[in-house]
Design an enzyme around this catalytic site. Structure first.
Site, PDB file in Angstrom:
ATOM      1  CD  GLU A  66      -9.742  -1.899 -30.008  1.00 28.34           C
ATOM      2  OE1 GLU A  66      -9.102  -2.981 -30.531  1.00 28.34           O
ATOM      3  OE2 GLU A  66     -10.352  -1.977 -28.992  1.00 28.34           O
ATOM      4  CD1 TRP A 185       5.305   3.841   9.370  1.00 24.29           C
ATOM      5  CD2 TRP A 185       4.785   2.398   8.101  1.00 24.29           C
ATOM      6  NE1 TRP A 185       4.079   3.834   9.578  1.00 24.29           N
ATOM      7  CE2 TRP A 185       3.614   2.673   8.469  1.00 24.29           C
ATOM      8  CE3 TRP A 185       4.949   1.455   6.960  1.00 24.29           C
ATOM      9  CZ2 TRP A 185       2.467   2.188   8.032  1.00 24.29           C
ATOM     10  CZ3 TRP A 185       3.797   0.920   6.423  1.00 24.29           C
ATOM     11  CH2 TRP A 185       2.604   1.135   7.160  1.00 24.29           C
ATOM     12  NE  ARG A 199      -0.624  -2.803  -0.672  1.00 25.56           N
ATOM     13  CZ  ARG A 199      -0.883  -2.623   0.798  1.00 25.56           C
ATOM     14  NH1 ARG A 199      -1.963  -1.868   1.362  1.00 25.56           N
ATOM     15  NH2 ARG A 199      -0.056  -3.181   1.548  1.00 25.56           N
ATOM     16  CG  ASP A 215       3.296  -7.390   9.429  1.00 25.28           C
ATOM     17  OD1 ASP A 215       3.901  -7.372  10.797  1.00 25.28           O
ATOM     18  OD2 ASP A 215       3.968  -7.379   8.532  1.00 25.28           O
ATOM     19  NE  ARG A 222      -3.611   2.196   4.607  1.00 27.63           N
ATOM     20  CZ  ARG A 222      -2.998   1.032   4.654  1.00 27.63           C
ATOM     21  NH1 ARG A 222      -3.831  -0.042   4.133  1.00 27.63           N
ATOM     22  NH2 ARG A 222      -1.927   0.684   4.905  1.00 27.63           N
ATOM     23  CD  GLU A 266       2.135  -4.996  -0.685  1.00 26.40           C
ATOM     24  OE1 GLU A 266       2.164  -4.858   0.378  1.00 26.40           O
ATOM     25  OE2 GLU A 266       2.020  -4.382  -1.468  1.00 26.40           O
TER      26      GLU A 266
END
Length: 337
Positions: A66, A185, A199, A215, A222, A266
């Site tokens: 506002e 992937w 993200r 991992d 990115r 995730e």
């Protein structure tokens, strides 16, 4: 009185009101993942059918939507209609003035509010203050849409915890990796880019210990222009986290996280199952690749389901779209009011 300072009577047209409120809600999304501990509010100032001021809650919660919109509108705010996604704040704060007071002083004639503020420090008092100062106030327009856009703030106020989104990248047969753990992937570039946007819209991102060991994920954003919006990194584990990470031992511990209203989960089938077993997932992001893996790793572990009937009616499809060759499905948890 100059033509600029005359105060026209704001028209009340339902179609126009919905159009401007929808735009204010869209604006509010820009602050998601940045505005915590304050809600990500959107505001439009409209005079003679023209937008003369707009704002959304900025990084760290200030300035408020506002205040930003009124600063942009200047004298054009007098006699205008304000569309705001959350009831203007009424409580005193050392960080800035009360938005309800700012609107009254600016000469706003009419305020259309989507959602009543669940924060007990305002909760109806902001609207009452505006009415007492001669402003016409209408509340409830597109309240459900506004609550979805500010889900993290609403759940923090009502359930005492952040909103939780569970993200899964899956094959058609529900696998997240080959049997040996290889997972890069499953989904394509467009789906991965969309996941990075998600993200950027969260305060923190969480994985389990297995994902961290297998991992070594960076968990950053990115995408060009969004790298500074990388969320805090959380680890669900009983062991000490690496440098730069924060640890929680149990899913329920998310209630104690400071300045986290939007949490993205995730990593890992066991972590996903733990949050689902605790019924802490409010939104599912399923990125499905058009591939079959067969004897790979399942996307979700045991969630404690013993009766198939209990699985029905818990999730509602809220969005779906193509992302390159992949498909995104978004589901919201159905909860009783």
């Amino acid at each position: 009185m100059t033509a600029r300072s005359k105060a026209p009577k704001p028209a009340a047209d339902p179609t126009t009101d919905r159009r401007f409120m929808a735009a204010a809600i869209a604006l509010s999304e820009r602050g998601r993942g940045l505005s915590t501990p304050n809600p990500n509010v959107g505001c439009l100032i409209v005079r003679d059918g023209r937008i003369v001021g707009r704002g959304w809650t900025q990084k760290g919660g200030r300035p408020h939507a506002e205040s930003q919109a009124l600063d942009q509108a200047l004298d054009w705010a007098r006699g205008a209609t304000a569309y705001v996604t959350l009831e203007p704040c009424f409580h005193l704060s050392p960080r800035g003035p009360r938005c309800a007071n700012l609107m009254a002083r600016a000469g706003i004639s009419r305020v259309v509010i989507a959602l009543r503020d669940p924060d007990p420090r305002t909760d109806g008092q902001g609207a009452a203050f505006l009415r007492e100062h001669g402003l016409k106030v209408e509340m409830g327009l597109m309240a459900e849409d506004a609550a979805v856009a500010m889900r993290g703030f609403v759940l923090r106020q009502t359930l005492g915890r952040p909103a939780v989104t569970l993200k899964l990248g899956l094959s058609l047969d529900g696998r997240i990796a080959l049997a040996d753990g290889s997972s890069r992937w499953i989904t394509g570039e467009a789906a991965r880019a969309h996941a990075h946007v998600e993200r950027a819209r969260h305060d923190a991102i969480l994985v389990g210990g297995g994902t961290l060991r297998a991992d070594a994920p960076r968990l950053d954003v990115r995408l060009p222009g969004l790298a500074d919006r990388s969320p805090r990194k959380l680890l669900l584990s009983r062991n000490d986290p690496p440098e730069g990470w924060e640890r929680i031992a149990h899913p329920e511990d998310i209630a104690s996280l400071d300045h986290v209203d939007h949490l993205l989960v995730e990593g890992g089938a066991d972590t996903a199952a733990a949050f689902l077993r605790a019924d802490l997932v409010d939104r599912l992001l399923l990125y499905r690749a058009p591939i079959l893996i067969g004897a790979g790793l399942a996307g979700i572990g045991d969630i404690g389901l013993t009766d198939l009937a209990e699985a029905h009616g818990r999730w509602r499809l809220s969005d779906e779209r193509k992302l390159g060759d992949d498909r995104l499905e978004v589901y919201d948890r159905v909860r009783s009011a």
